[in-house]
Design a protein around this motif. Structure first.
Motif, short mmCIF file in Angstrom:
data_model
loop_
_atom_site.label_atom_id
_atom_site.label_comp_id
_atom_site.label_asym_id
_atom_site.label_seq_id
_atom_site.Cartn_x
_atom_site.Cartn_y
_atom_site.Cartn_z
N ARG B 221 0.86 -1.17 0.00
CA ARG B 221 0.00 0.00 0.00
C ARG B 221 0.90 1.23 0.00
NH1 ARG B 221 -3.18 2.16 3.82
NH2 ARG B 221 -2.32 0.90 5.47
N ILE B 222 0.51 2.27 -0.71
CA ILE B 222 1.37 3.43 -0.86
C ILE B 222 0.57 4.70 -0.62
CG2 ILE B 222 2.80 4.76 -2.49
CD1 ILE B 222 3.31 2.01 -3.89
N THR B 223 1.20 5.65 0.09
CA THR B 223 0.60 6.97 0.26
C THR B 223 1.49 7.95 -0.49
OG1 THR B 223 0.14 6.26 2.51
CG2 THR B 223 -0.32 8.56 1.98
N VAL B 224 0.87 8.91 -1.16
CA VAL B 224 1.66 9.91 -1.89
C VAL B 224 1.40 11.28 -1.28
CG1 VAL B 224 2.26 10.84 -4.13
CG2 VAL B 224 1.33 8.53 -3.95
N LEU B 225 2.47 11.95 -0.98
CA LEU B 225 2.37 13.30 -0.39
C LEU B 225 2.87 14.32 -1.39
CD1 LEU B 225 3.81 13.32 3.26
CD2 LEU B 225 1.44 13.66 2.55
N ILE B 231 -2.13 13.20 -1.60
CA ILE B 231 -2.82 13.33 -2.89
C ILE B 231 -3.31 12.00 -3.42
CG2 ILE B 231 -1.71 15.49 -3.56
CD1 ILE B 231 0.20 13.83 -5.29
N ALA B 232 -2.78 10.92 -2.87
CA ALA B 232 -3.28 9.63 -3.34
C ALA B 232 -2.95 8.56 -2.32
CB ALA B 232 -2.64 9.28 -4.67
N GLU B 233 -3.72 7.50 -2.35
CA GLU B 233 -3.45 6.36 -1.49
C GLU B 233 -3.99 5.11 -2.15
OE1 GLU B 233 -4.91 6.80 2.49
OE2 GLU B 233 -3.86 4.99 3.11
N GLY B 234 -3.26 4.03 -2.09
CA GLY B 234 -3.76 2.81 -2.69
C GLY B 234 -2.66 1.83 -3.00
N GLY B 235 -3.00 0.75 -3.71
CA GLY B 235 -2.01 -0.25 -4.08
C GLY B 235 -1.10 0.27 -5.17
N ASP B 237 -0.48 -0.51 -8.19
CA ASP B 237 -1.05 -0.32 -9.52
C ASP B 237 -1.89 0.95 -9.60
OD1 ASP B 237 0.18 -2.62 -10.13
OD2 ASP B 237 -1.60 -3.89 -9.83
N ASP B 238 -2.72 1.16 -8.55
CA ASP B 238 -3.54 2.37 -8.51
C ASP B 238 -2.68 3.62 -8.60
OD1 ASP B 238 -5.58 0.62 -8.12
OD2 ASP B 238 -5.62 0.89 -5.93
N ILE B 239 -1.66 3.61 -7.80
CA ILE B 239 -0.80 4.80 -7.70
C ILE B 239 -0.16 5.11 -9.05
CG2 ILE B 239 1.30 5.72 -6.63
CD1 ILE B 239 -1.06 5.64 -4.72
N LYS B 244 -2.93 12.58 -10.56
CA LYS B 244 -2.36 13.57 -9.62
C LYS B 244 -0.90 13.25 -9.32
CE LYS B 244 -6.01 15.52 -6.74
NZ LYS B 244 -6.69 15.35 -5.45
N VAL B 245 -0.66 11.97 -9.12
CA VAL B 245 0.70 11.55 -8.78
C VAL B 245 1.63 11.85 -9.94
CG1 VAL B 245 2.15 9.58 -8.20
CG2 VAL B 245 -0.15 9.75 -7.25
N ILE B 246 1.17 11.51 -11.14
CA ILE B 246 2.02 11.75 -12.30
C ILE B 246 2.31 13.24 -12.44
CG2 ILE B 246 2.14 11.57 -14.82
CD1 ILE B 246 0.29 9.03 -14.42
N GLU B 247 1.28 14.05 -12.25
CA GLU B 247 1.46 15.50 -12.31
C GLU B 247 2.48 15.99 -11.29
OE1 GLU B 247 -2.05 17.93 -11.85
OE2 GLU B 247 -2.91 16.91 -13.60
N ALA B 248 2.29 15.51 -10.07
CA ALA B 248 3.18 15.95 -9.00
C ALA B 248 4.63 15.63 -9.35
CB ALA B 248 2.79 15.27 -7.70
#
Lengths: 500, 258, 397
Positions: B221-225, B231-235, B237-239, B244-248
């Protein structure tokens, strides 16, 4: 020994080295394989030998008495007449001593100084035997009385001692080592004179240095007011012994039966002095450990002055006049016992996992706290233990001088302890011990040089700091061949020194 | 019941909001990642959880207990242990001593026991030493036990730091960029190493990492700050698919280029 | 290679030379010394007060050289050469104790002259007394130095005597009724003297309107002086050292104090004149001796000292010189180099006429002697008056 070619030093010593080197290497190997206990026995025999025939042999060599401190004092005596005052004085005339031609006077004084200096090396009659002559005879004395007997006994006893070391449990062997050490110190030091006194000051200095090293070396803080805690210990223990066991002018008749004074009363007084010093340290520690860095230095500096002023203003215990009539109880055996105990306790502390937290704080305080080290508590405990022993040393100090004065515990005394700590090396107990011994001995040995002493000692320190900025044994201990542990990876470690 | 739960944790540096409304639940046995561009506040989150910083707002519940405001050493004792972004070993101390001192929270004896060398002291010292040697052997570092930590090569120092963090016998292990400065070969070894920790010691792991390969491979599981905000949380693959993550991350790359 | 060898040869030569060379011996004179009397000197050559140490050594060397020129000490018709062994105590008590032990045990001295400061003299006196060796401290003023120590003597009078002398002088000379004191609370000598002065002044019916203190090393006394001047005293008494007195005097004058400022024997160093200049002109202090006093002994000493060292002797030098003379006298009275006999000799000196005036020892080993009042007049210490204890010196002198 023979290093880079071309320099004068090696060119002189290389030929000598070529002959001596194999012998030296062989000797060192032998020394390294001989356990400490064998050397101790050798020293014991040498000390007995000196007591038995030393005087006669010294007489034979033309000394008036047994050379003092293995002759270290004697070899400097020829230089006692050096007069430096005339060199700079003409340039700084005082109102009643004005020189007409300063340069000429100065050069003349310099010439006289040079003459005295050169003369000091050579024989000028029985009262002024000269440096070379004295050194030669001192060497003979030391070799015959100490070096040779120690080596012979140590090598002879080696198999026997090694066998003993294998058979008996470690704690009993430690005890044996300590007993023989005590026997050596007491036998050698019990001359009722300078030896005893110098050994006593040595012991006190060892306690002071090792305890300050705990804070400055192991913990990496910078305390500069060690003498303040010494003063607290000195005064508290003196007041206790004087009030309880001595008929004196300050407190009147003894409050308790004087026969309890030794050993119980004195032991309690020393302990109480240490506790009082630790309480004083507590008052310092609370404000100063909230921040890090130079703050402790400033606070301890201030504390040194505060303690002095406080005592100056306490008329009941003599104030600035000092406290006279402290019983003369700190004899060699007391100091020896206290020194051994202090070193043992501090050694145990820094070698425990708990105590290694102290070093961790020095290395990285924040990481230490995050890794589960209760840094506040450890810093406090370390500072209190350090101050406790300063207080105990102060108590011993008071009971050897029989008189204490707040002036004895000034910033100069603190500096002296600091010098010993940095001389021996930070974070090294054996370094501190060696430094305290060397420094005390140096003060005594260089006594004949008078003013020059305070030129020579700083010079020695500067040279040392240039070549060994970490001190004699910075951050490491001297490794001795105790015989009970299997020699690990360092077979070259000798019995007496650890070299690079 | 979660092992660690943060509730709206917010932290200010002066007027600057470094972390805002951080919410996370970590269940026992999980392997969780925390990623985000530089300066996103990842290490600040670790510092808040380990007590190095005190959260301005919010609650951090560890093992059913609010740990905000507790001193770091106590939090460590409760079972949160960590490594650092830049190696912070006690350099002059031997590797063995590093591991021993890390067990400080578990010491039961006091000064009196040390000074009198009482059995309580001796027994515990032996236990501490045995535990330290066990850990070193487990992770193939026993050969270096007597060396000063600073003498070890970089990769080894990283491992020692992880072992040191484990020595306190934590329930939750925080790894702050364990792969920083490692080459692909070393990263490969590190991944095995981390997996082993989890399988053999059963420790819950939460790690910050820039090496996406490592994160995506081992984290469940991964959280993105980004700028302190989740800005995101999930497995994994989701991340990877999250815009948003790609943008960041792209935004950051822009910054780095300019 | 040749250069290396030559260096080696040179070193060898040097060593060879050392073992055989004999330098000409110093001329012995024709005194036929049969032995030597070794006297230990403990002086603060380094530390806080090296000036005191230097004066001590100068006076000691002068005293011994003079004596040896007159064929040393005569005992049972035979001549004994006087030898001094000088030890530095670094102004430290522990060093002083070690020095005394070394002198007594290793050098087997017949007696010790020194140490000068009470801080060292008190503990050193203990050593001398315990080891039954006579000791004379020329300069120490702390009663503890000699108290209950039959082997320890001193050449300086005690503070309890000097305080009343100055107080009495303030009353008789200036008719003072209000007096003020400024002193260093952290130093035992000024503090003791300040308290003695206060007590004596109150006993004489004067009022001590201000009793202000500072600590060693202070250089700004304006707040204390403002307090003092606000009480408008007739005189200010400040028993301080030569480095502080000029500052105190100059600051007091700057703050508008016009009256006399009085001092004690610690003023009596020539350096005071140099540092203070005109500001100290006309001021008074009590001390052990006056350089211009008309006794023959004193004049001879002062002239000889000045010729030898190019400076007027200070009180340390005078007291040290007197201590030596007292010791020589005791040895010759006792006709012995035994420590016990010398001690008795010292205790039994009935009246000794010295540089610092006539004196004898009381049962504590403290001298009974007169103090002199010195005025700083035209940039020099000038004899003004003397003050003696009741019934001293005896009438028949």
């Amino acid at each position: 020994m023979a290093g880079r070619s071309g320099n004068l030093f090696s060119s002189i010593f290389r030929p000598v080295g070529r002959i001596v080197s194999p012998v030296w290497t062989a000797l060192r190997r032998q020394l390294a394989q001989t356990p400490v206990l064998a050397f101790q026995l050798g020293v014991l025999v040498a000390v007995l030998l000196e007591q038995w025939q030393g005087e006669a042999f010294a007489d034979l060599l033309g000394f008036r008495r047994i050379p003092r401190f293995f002759g270290i004092v004697d070899i400097f005596e020829p230089f006692s007449d050096l007069d430096f005052s005339g060199i700079l004085a003409p340039f700084f005339p005082s109102p009643n001593n004005i020189s007409a031609s300063p340069l000429q006077d100065s050069v003349q004084a310099l010439g006289e100084l040079a003459t005295t200096f050169v003369k000091a090396f050579f024989y000028q009659g029985p009262r002024a035997p000269g440096f070379f002559d004295v050194t030669f005879r001192v060497l003979i004395y030391d070799i015959v009385v100490f070096v040779v007997p120690i080596l012979i006994i140590a090598f002879l006893l080696r198999p026997l001692v090694s066998e003993l070391l294998r058979r008996f449990p470690k704690w009993s062997l430690i005890l044996v080592h300590l007993i023989i050490l005590a026997a050596i110190v007491l036998l050698w030091g019990d001359d009722g004179g300078t030896r005893e006194l110098v050994l006593i000051f040595m012991g006190i200095n060892i306690i002071l240095t090792v305890s300050l090293n705990l804070v400055n070396g192991y913990m990496g803080e910078f305390s500069v007011g060690h003498a303040a805690f010494m003063a607290v210990g000195a005064y508290v223990s003196s007041v206790m012994t004087m009030w309880a066991f001595v008929d004196d002018r300050v407190f009147g008749a003894p409050a308790l039966d004087p026969s309890w004074g030794l050993p119980v009363g004195f032991a309690i007084a020393l302990f109480a002095g240490g506790i009082a010093a630790a309480i004083a340290a507590l008052l310092v520690a609370f404000p100063s450990f909230r921040t890090r860095g130079d703050y402790l230095a400033i606070v301890t500096l201030a504390v040194n002055f505060i303690v002095q002023s406080a005592i100056n203003n306490m008329e009941g215990i003599g104030g600035a006049r000092g406290l006279n009539g402290v019983p003369l109880w700190s004899d060699l055996s007391w100091v020896l016992l206290t020194t051994i105990l202090s070193v043992f306790i501090i050694h145990s502390l820094v070698n425990s996992t708990f105590g290694k937290g102290i070093i961790a704080i020095r290395e990285d305080e924040i990481a230490s706290e995050l890794m589960g080290v209760n840094t506040k508590r450890i810093k406090l405990v370390t500072f209190l233990v350090s101050s406790f022993f300063a207080g105990v040393a102060g108590g011993l100090f008071a009971h050897v001088l029989a008189y204490i004065n707040p002036g004895n515990f000034g910033i100069l005394k603190s500096t002296e302890v600091l010098v010993m700590v940095y001389l021996g090396g930070m974070g090294s107990i054996s370094g501190s011990i060696i430094a305290a011994i060397i420094f005390t001995l140096l003060l005594e040995a260089l006594r004949p040089l008078a003013i020059l002493k305070w030129v020579v000692i700083p010079l020695i320190l500067i040279v040392l700091m240039l070549f060994r900025p970490q001190g004699l044994f910075g951050f490491r201990e001297i490794e001795l061949n105790w015989g009970w542990q299997k020699a690990k990876e360092k077979p070259e470690v000798s019995g007496a020194t650890a070299e690079d | 019941m979660p092992l660690l739960k943060t509730e709206n944790v917010t932290h200010f540096f002066g007027g600057l909001k470094a972390v805002s409304d951080f919410n996370l639940r970590i269940e026992p046995g999980e392997l969780v990642g925390l990623i985000g561009p530089n300066g996103a506040g990842k290490t600040t989150v670790f510092n808040l959880v380990t007590g190095a910083y005190r959260a301005t707002e919010g609650r951090i519940i560890f093992d059913d207990q609010d740990i905000v405001g507790l001193p770091p050493h106590q939090i460590n004792k409760m079972g949160i242990s960590r490594t650092f972004q830049t190696i912070r070993l006690w350099n002059e101390m031997t590797v063995l001593d590093n591991i021993k001192v890390a067990q400080h929270g578990h010491i039961q004896y006091d000064l009196k026991d040390i000074f009198l060398q009482l059995p309580r002291y001796r027994n515990q010292e032996q236990a501490i030493e045995a535990q330290a040697m066990k850990m070193l052997k487990l992770f193939n570092l026993a050969d270096h036990a007597q060396q000063p930590a600073r003498n070890l090569p970089y990769g080894q120092q990283r491992r020692v730091e992880i072992v040191r963090a484990l020595a306190a016998n934590p329930k939750l292990l925080l790894l702050d960029e364990p792969a920083a400065g490692m080459n692909p070969q070393e990263i490969e070894e590190l991944m095995v190493f981390i997996q082993r920790i989890r399988s053999e010691l059963g420790v819950t792991i939460w790690l910050i990492e820039h090496q996406m390969r490592l994160v995506m491979n081992i984290c469940e599981r991964i959280t993105v700050l980004d700028f302190g905000e989740t800005i995101a949380e999930g497995g994994p693959d989701d991340i990877q698919r999250n815009t948003k993550v790609i943008e960041a991350y792209l935004g950051v790359e822009d910054e780095e280029i300019s | 290679m040749t250069r290396q060898r030559s260096v080696l040869m040179f070193c060898l030569l040097l060593v060879l030379l050392a073992s055989v060379s004999v330098w000409p011996l110093a001329a012995q004179g024709d005194c036929n010394f049969v032995g030597e009397a070794v006297i230990g000197v403990i002086a603060p050559l380094t530390g806080d007060i090296p000036r005191v140490g230097q004066s001590t050594v100068e006076a000691a060397e002068m005293a011994t050289d003079e004596r040896n020129a007159a064929c040393g000490l005569q005992i049972n018709g035979e001549n004994y050469e006087v030898i001094i062994v000088v030890e530095d105590n670094e102004s430290k008590a522990e060093s002083s104790v070690a020095a005394a032990t070394k002198l007594i045990v290793d050098d087997e001295v017949i007696a010790i002259i020194g140490p000068q400061s009470s801080k060292q003299a008190v503990p050193t006196g203990q050593v001398a007394n315990d080891r039954e060796t006579p000791m004379i401290s020329p300069w120490s003023t702390n009663p503890d130095t000699t108290f209950d120590r039959p082997w320890v003597f001193r050449a300086a009078f005690l503070d309890p005597f000097q305080g009343p002398v100055v107080a009495g002088f303030a009353a008789s000379e200036f008719g003072a009724t209000n007096v003020a004191v400024l002193y260093d609370i952290a130093s035992d000598y000024p503090k003791g003297l300040a308290e003695n002065f206060r007590d004596a002044a109150e006993e004489l019916g004067m009022e001590v309107v201000a009793f202000e203190s500072f600590t060693t090393g202070d250089t700004d006394f304006s707040s204390q002086l403002t307090n003092i001047i606000a009480q408008s005293p007739d005189v200010i008494f400040t028993p301080q050292y030569y480095n502080e007195v000029p500052l105190i005097v100059q600051q007091a004058r700057a703050l508008g104090f016009e009256g006399p400022i009085l001092g004690s024997d610690s003023w009596g160093t020539p350096d005071l004149l140099a540092l203070c200049g005109d500001a100290c002109e006309g001021l008074f202090f009590s001390t052990h001796y006056a350089p211009d006093i008309a006794t023959d002994v004193a004049q001879t000493f002062i002239n000889a000292y000045e010729e030898l060292y190019g400076a007027k002797p200070d009180d340390v030098a005078a007291l040290t010189y007197d201590s030596f003379q007292l010791l020589f006298r005791a040895v010759e009275d006792a006709q012995s180099l035994e420590r016990a006999a010398i001690r008795d000799g010292l205790a039994n000196i009935d009246l000794y006429e010295g540089v610092t005036g006539a004196m004898s020892f009381d049962e504590q080993g403290d001298p009974t002697k007169c103090a002199v009042i010195i005025q700083i007049h035209e940039g020099a210490f000038t004899y003004y008056d003397s003050a003696c204890p009741a019934g001293f010196p005896p009438e028949d002198m």
